[in-house]
Scaffold this active site. Sequence first.
Site, mmCIF file in Angstrom:
data_model
loop_
_atom_site.group_PDB
_atom_site.id
_atom_site.type_symbol
_atom_site.label_atom_id
_atom_site.label_comp_id
_atom_site.label_asym_id
_atom_site.label_seq_id
_atom_site.Cartn_x
_atom_site.Cartn_y
_atom_site.Cartn_z
ATOM 1 N N GLY A 84 33.652 18.582 -1.883
ATOM 2 C CA GLY A 84 32.911 19.623 -2.246
ATOM 3 C C GLY A 84 33.510 20.715 -3.130
ATOM 4 C CG HIS A 105 32.422 13.126 6.409
ATOM 5 N ND1 HIS A 105 32.817 14.451 6.221
ATOM 6 C CD2 HIS A 105 31.999 12.771 5.410
ATOM 7 C CE1 HIS A 105 32.764 14.628 4.839
ATOM 8 N NE2 HIS A 105 32.333 13.592 4.389
ATOM 9 C CB SER A 132 35.085 16.626 -6.112
ATOM 10 O OG SER A 132 34.751 17.654 -5.283
ATOM 11 N N GLY A 165 28.894 13.019 -2.366
ATOM 12 C CA GLY A 165 28.093 14.240 -1.604
ATOM 13 C C GLY A 165 27.113 14.867 -2.520
ATOM 14 C CG ASN A 170 27.614 12.099 3.447
ATOM 15 O OD1 ASN A 170 26.746 12.507 3.998
ATOM 16 N ND2 ASN A 170 28.756 12.630 3.772
ATOM 17 C CD1 TRP A 171 22.183 12.580 -0.467
ATOM 18 C CD2 TRP A 171 19.847 12.247 0.501
ATOM 19 N NE1 TRP A 171 21.299 11.706 -1.418
ATOM 20 C CE2 TRP A 171 19.979 11.593 -0.794
ATOM 21 C CE3 TRP A 171 18.798 12.063 1.276
ATOM 22 C CZ2 TRP A 171 18.945 10.563 -1.309
ATOM 23 C CZ3 TRP A 171 17.791 11.186 0.786
ATOM 24 C CH2 TRP A 171 17.872 10.771 -0.413
ATOM 25 C CE LYS A 172 29.225 15.961 2.514
ATOM 26 N NZ LYS A 172 30.428 16.576 1.942
ATOM 27 C CD GLU A 223 31.605 17.727 5.265
ATOM 28 O OE1 GLU A 223 30.446 17.031 5.550
ATOM 29 O OE2 GLU A 223 31.888 17.922 3.949
ATOM 30 C CD GLU A 231 34.369 11.171 1.905
ATOM 31 O OE1 GLU A 231 33.564 11.245 0.888
ATOM 32 O OE2 GLU A 231 34.007 11.866 2.956
HETATM 33 P P1 PGA Z 1 31.372 15.430 -2.387
HETATM 34 O O1 PGA Z 1 31.248 14.960 -0.645
HETATM 35 O O2 PGA Z 1 31.272 14.630 -3.109
HETATM 36 O O3 PGA Z 1 30.405 16.653 -2.163
HETATM 37 O O4 PGA Z 1 32.730 16.087 -2.343
HETATM 38 C C1 PGA Z 1 31.731 13.749 -0.264
HETATM 39 C C2 PGA Z 1 31.721 13.221 0.889
HETATM 40 O O5 PGA Z 1 32.026 14.324 1.752
HETATM 41 O O6 PGA Z 1 31.295 12.353 1.471
#
Ligand code: PGA
Length: 252
Positions: free
Chosen positions: A172, A94, A213, A234, A9-11, A96, A166
């Site tokens: 993150g 997600h 993470s 991520g 997931n490159w966001k 976010e 998640e």
């Molecule tokens: P992260 O993000 O690996 O940077 O914690 C994972 C995600 O939000 O899908």
Amino acid sequence: MKRPIIIANWKMNLSPQEEVNLAKILRKKIKFEDKDVVLCPSFLSLVEMADVLKKSRIKLGAQNVFWENIGAYTGEISPKILKDIGCAYVIIGHSERRRNLIETSEMINKKVNACLDNQLVPIVCVGETFEERQLGQTDNVIYHQVTAAMAGIDVVASDQIIIAYEPVWVIGSGQAVAPADADHVSKIIRQALIDILPTSIINNNVHVIYGGSVDEKNIKSFSRLQYVDGFLVGGASLDADRFENIINQVNL
Ligand code: PGA
């Protein structure tokens, strides 16, 4: 044992050119026979990435979708068009988006339905906040998020569904949850699904994966868990060497 799946997931971290370049590097670098790998770039590079990945075994995913195929929906992206341009997967709900865009369970449920209608694999994200965990509400929150996302969804034998656990508070952060906790919640997700889907569908068509993470240092400790079938990565997927390292270590 399910065939493991590792999803990047490159966001909103890279420009379209950077995403295409990273896809080209990964296409050359990643050698895998026994797992599935999916890259989820921003919408802007999906078309070019579809071309880059055409002859590769790496699959393409989007980070969001709308629930209607066509119409007056300014700023939205159609599931039908995602399918037409070569997308196979879509991240839905997600944390976010739940937090920043107030995406509701009802919206997430409609998106899951729209994905399956268009033969896209939904990657449904669920997870508790730190406060919910502190209050001992994790299992309950997860149960409700899963049942709300899947309410009334008709799953047929050709469909695939991914549920990604998640925990919101570790995304993150650089600090993943304990592997035993990820396994426990993945088991809760399966139990929640038993009330909704036939057992044969859960066994054959559903992957429960962990995200939050995940990196090249902790991935080994998440391998060989009983209920975890893959990973959503991520930050550590933005670097070709680190992501390759993670993929190589996944051996469920
Ligand atoms: P992260 O993000 O690996 O940077 O914690 C994972 C995600 O939000 O899908």
